[in-house]
Design a protein around this motif. Structure first.
Motif, PDB file in Angstrom:
ATOM      1  N   UNK A   1       0.829  -1.207   0.000  1.00 40.44           N
ATOM      2  CA  UNK A   1       0.000   0.000   0.000  1.00 40.44           C
ATOM      3  C   UNK A   1       0.861   1.253   0.000  1.00 40.44           C
ATOM      4  N   UNK A   2       2.003   1.203   0.674  1.00 40.64           N
ATOM      5  CA  UNK A   2       2.949   2.332   0.614  1.00 40.64           C
ATOM      6  C   UNK A   2       3.314   2.619  -0.836  1.00 40.64           C
ATOM      7  N   UNK A   3       3.686   1.573  -1.581  1.00 43.17           N
ATOM      8  CA  UNK A   3       4.071   1.755  -2.977  1.00 43.17           C
ATOM      9  C   UNK A   3       2.915   2.317  -3.805  1.00 43.17           C
ATOM     10  N   UNK A   4       1.706   1.837  -3.554  1.00 44.20           N
ATOM     11  CA  UNK A   4       0.542   2.327  -4.292  1.00 44.20           C
ATOM     12  C   UNK A   4       0.286   3.805  -4.004  1.00 44.20           C
ATOM     13  N   UNK A   5       0.444   4.215  -2.744  1.00 43.75           N
ATOM     14  CA  UNK A   5       0.226   5.618  -2.389  1.00 43.75           C
ATOM     15  C   UNK A   5       1.272   6.520  -3.033  1.00 43.75           C
ATOM     16  N   UNK A   6       2.502   6.037  -3.144  1.00 41.32           N
ATOM     17  CA  UNK A   6       3.553   6.816  -3.814  1.00 41.32           C
ATOM     18  C   UNK A   6       3.219   6.959  -5.295  1.00 41.32           C
ATOM     19  N   UNK A   7       2.815   5.867  -5.928  1.00 38.32           N
ATOM     20  CA  UNK A   7       2.471   5.917  -7.362  1.00 38.32           C
ATOM     21  C   UNK A   7       1.327   6.885  -7.627  1.00 38.32           C
ATOM     22  N   UNK A   8       0.327   6.862  -6.754  1.00 39.16           N
ATOM     23  CA  UNK A   8      -0.868   7.682  -6.953  1.00 39.16           C
ATOM     24  C   UNK A   8      -0.661   9.147  -6.576  1.00 39.16           C
ATOM     25  N   UNK A   9       0.505   9.462  -6.023  1.00 39.20           N
ATOM     26  CA  UNK A   9       0.769  10.841  -5.622  1.00 39.20           C
ATOM     27  C   UNK A   9       0.097  11.223  -4.317  1.00 39.20           C
ATOM     28  N   UNK A  10      -0.376  10.237  -3.549  1.00 43.12           N
ATOM     29  CA  UNK A  10      -1.016  10.532  -2.264  1.00 43.12           C
ATOM     30  C   UNK A  10       0.002  10.939  -1.206  1.00 43.12           C
ATOM     31  N   UNK A  11       1.241  10.505  -1.365  1.00 47.04           N
ATOM     32  CA  UNK A  11       2.307  10.863  -0.432  1.00 47.04           C
ATOM     33  C   UNK A  11       3.548  11.258  -1.222  1.00 47.04           C
ATOM     34  N   UNK A  12       4.421  12.009  -0.588  1.00 53.21           N
ATOM     35  CA  UNK A  12       5.668  12.422  -1.223  1.00 53.21           C
ATOM     36  C   UNK A  12       6.724  11.327  -1.172  1.00 53.21           C
ATOM     37  N   UNK A  13       6.666  10.526  -0.107  1.00 51.89           N
ATOM     38  CA  UNK A  13       7.757   9.602   0.177  1.00 51.89           C
ATOM     39  C   UNK A  13       7.206   8.388   0.911  1.00 51.89           C
ATOM     40  N   UNK A  14       7.776   7.223   0.613  1.00 53.18           N
ATOM     41  CA  UNK A  14       7.378   6.008   1.314  1.00 53.18           C
ATOM     42  C   UNK A  14       8.580   5.277   1.874  1.00 53.18           C
TER      43      UNK A  14
ATOM     44  N   UNK B   1       9.816   8.693  -9.372  1.00 53.71           N
ATOM     45  CA  UNK B   1      10.986   9.261 -10.055  1.00 53.71           C
ATOM     46  C   UNK B   1      10.608  10.410 -10.985  1.00 53.71           C
ATOM     47  N   UNK B   2       9.308  10.530 -11.320  1.00 51.23           N
ATOM     48  CA  UNK B   2       8.871  11.614 -12.211  1.00 51.23           C
ATOM     49  C   UNK B   2       8.704  12.931 -11.469  1.00 51.23           C
ATOM     50  N   UNK B   3       8.673  12.886 -10.150  1.00 50.75           N
ATOM     51  CA  UNK B   3       8.457  14.093  -9.367  1.00 50.75           C
ATOM     52  C   UNK B   3       9.698  14.400  -8.531  1.00 50.75           C
ATOM     53  N   UNK B   4      10.050  15.660  -8.487  1.00 47.50           N
ATOM     54  CA  UNK B   4      11.175  16.071  -7.643  1.00 47.50           C
ATOM     55  C   UNK B   4      10.767  15.983  -6.178  1.00 47.50           C
ATOM     56  N   UNK B   5      11.627  15.370  -5.379  1.00 45.61           N
ATOM     57  CA  UNK B   5      11.344  15.295  -3.947  1.00 45.61           C
ATOM     58  C   UNK B   5      11.342  16.681  -3.330  1.00 45.61           C
ATOM     59  N   UNK B   6      10.356  16.975  -2.506  1.00 51.15           N
ATOM     60  CA  UNK B   6      10.395  18.225  -1.752  1.00 51.15           C
ATOM     61  C   UNK B   6      11.616  18.226  -0.853  1.00 51.15           C
ATOM     62  N   UNK B   7      12.035  19.439  -0.477  1.00 47.92           N
ATOM     63  CA  UNK B   7      13.242  19.555   0.342  1.00 47.92           C
ATOM     64  C   UNK B   7      13.119  18.759   1.638  1.00 47.92           C
ATOM     65  N   UNK B   8      11.965  18.843   2.283  1.00 51.60           N
ATOM     66  CA  UNK B   8      11.782  18.141   3.562  1.00 51.60           C
ATOM     67  C   UNK B   8      11.838  16.630   3.364  1.00 51.60           C
ATOM     68  N   UNK B   9      11.263  16.129   2.276  1.00 50.21           N
ATOM     69  CA  UNK B   9      11.292  14.695   2.005  1.00 50.21           C
ATOM     70  C   UNK B   9      12.714  14.236   1.703  1.00 50.21           C
ATOM     71  N   UNK B  10      13.447  15.022   0.926  1.00 51.35           N
ATOM     72  CA  UNK B  10      14.839  14.681   0.631  1.00 51.35           C
ATOM     73  C   UNK B  10      15.673  14.668   1.913  1.00 51.35           C
TER      74      UNK B  10
END
Length: 297
Positions: free
Chosen positions: A135-148, A275-284
């Motif tokens: 589910x973590x991977x699915x939420x990342x793919x769907x753009x529901x979260x920035x990072x998993x 990989x298509x979205x740049x990580x936000x500074x806080x997530x990085x």
């Protein structure tokens, strides 16, 4: 191409309607009166309408001018809504970070990482979702979260990933179970013949155990909670497979015993993102904090 409407002149006309004179409206908007007059004349010439009647006693809106002001108020309100929304969105992007993590990481490891992120970026307000690895991977793919963060040995090939640490599973039983006194490692054949208390399909713990066992285990109880698994194992329902970190306290108190096995139950802890979205500074920063914590451990 037709030029866009001059928003600043619309603001000026609305101010004339509210202040009662062109001079007062000009002062409110930080213009000189000649500059304001020139703006109005250019507007009238461009749109071929008369919006102000000028006289020695001042200026007042014409009937067309009143109509323009009415439309302008609606437009300026919408523009202010867009401006406010963009500011709010920018602030959310700057200070917010949405994270999804599998159960073991969320319960036992991630709180320390988030505390360090908070120390480095006090303005950041993380939002945490605790779900299984699939589910973590699915939420990342769907753009529901920035990072998993997942604890599965299998990394989704369509997502960017970085290993930030390692963990290992333990096979545990109640003290009265025959395996509790086992000193030599259980063989693969012995383990394949047993029944287990395990996490639900899709969890990193379950997938790691299945990979090591080389088959799907026979399940006597399936649960989505580590505490439920430990409770069932302690009650004698069956052997349970959980993170060594999660069971350390129960083993120390003698509530459960770790059973030696021939299985390789090590697994990576992995950060994943789109990989298509740049990580936000806080997530990085959170990825770096997790990797640093692993090196220091």
């Amino acid at each position: 191409m037709t030029p866009d409407v001059d928003v600043q002149t619309l603001r000026l006309l609305v101010s004339v309607a509210e202040r009662g004179s062109l001079g007062a409206a000009a002062r409110e908007l930080g213009m000189t009166q000649p500059a304001a007059s020139a703006r109005v004349r250019a507007f009238e010439a461009r749109w071929r309408v008369s919006v102000l009647e000028r006289s020695p006693r001042g200026s007042r809106l014409t009937e067309d001018g009143e109509a323009v002001v009415s439309w302008a108020r609606t437009l300026l309100h919408e523009l202010e809504t867009v401006r406010s929304s963009l500011l709010a969105l920018g602030e959310e992007r700057r200070t917010g970070v949405a994270v999804a993590a599998s159960l073991t990481i969320a319960d036992l490891i991630l709180p320390r990482w988030l505390a360090e992120l908070r120390a480095r970026r006090p303005q950041v307000s993380p939002r945490l979702h605790v779900v299984n690895s699939d589910t973590v991977a699915a939420m990342v793919r769907d753009g529901d979260v920035d990072l998993g963060f997942i604890e599965s040995a299998r990394t989704p090939p369509d997502l960017a990933a970085r290993v930030v640490g390692h963990d290992s599973l333990a096979l545990v039983v109640a003290p009265g179970h025959p395996w509790a006194r086992r000193r030599t490692p259980l063989t693969l054949e012995e383990l394949q013949a047993a029944t287990y208390v395990v996490r639900e399909p899709g969890s990193g713990t379950r997938s790691t155990f299945e990979a090591a066992l080389r088959r799907q285990p026979d399940v006597v109880l399936e649960a989505s909670s580590t505490s439920a698994l430990l409770g069932a194992a302690a009650a004698g329902v069956g052997p349970a497979v959980v993170s060594r970190r999660a069971v350390a306290g129960d083993v120390e108190r003698g509530r459960l015993a770790v059973v030696p096995t021939e299985l390789d139950l090590r697994r990576p802890l992995t950060a994943i993102w789109d990989r298509r979205r740049r990580l936000r500074d806080a997530a990085a920063d959170l990825v770096l904090i997790a990797a640093e914590a692993s090196r220091e451990a």
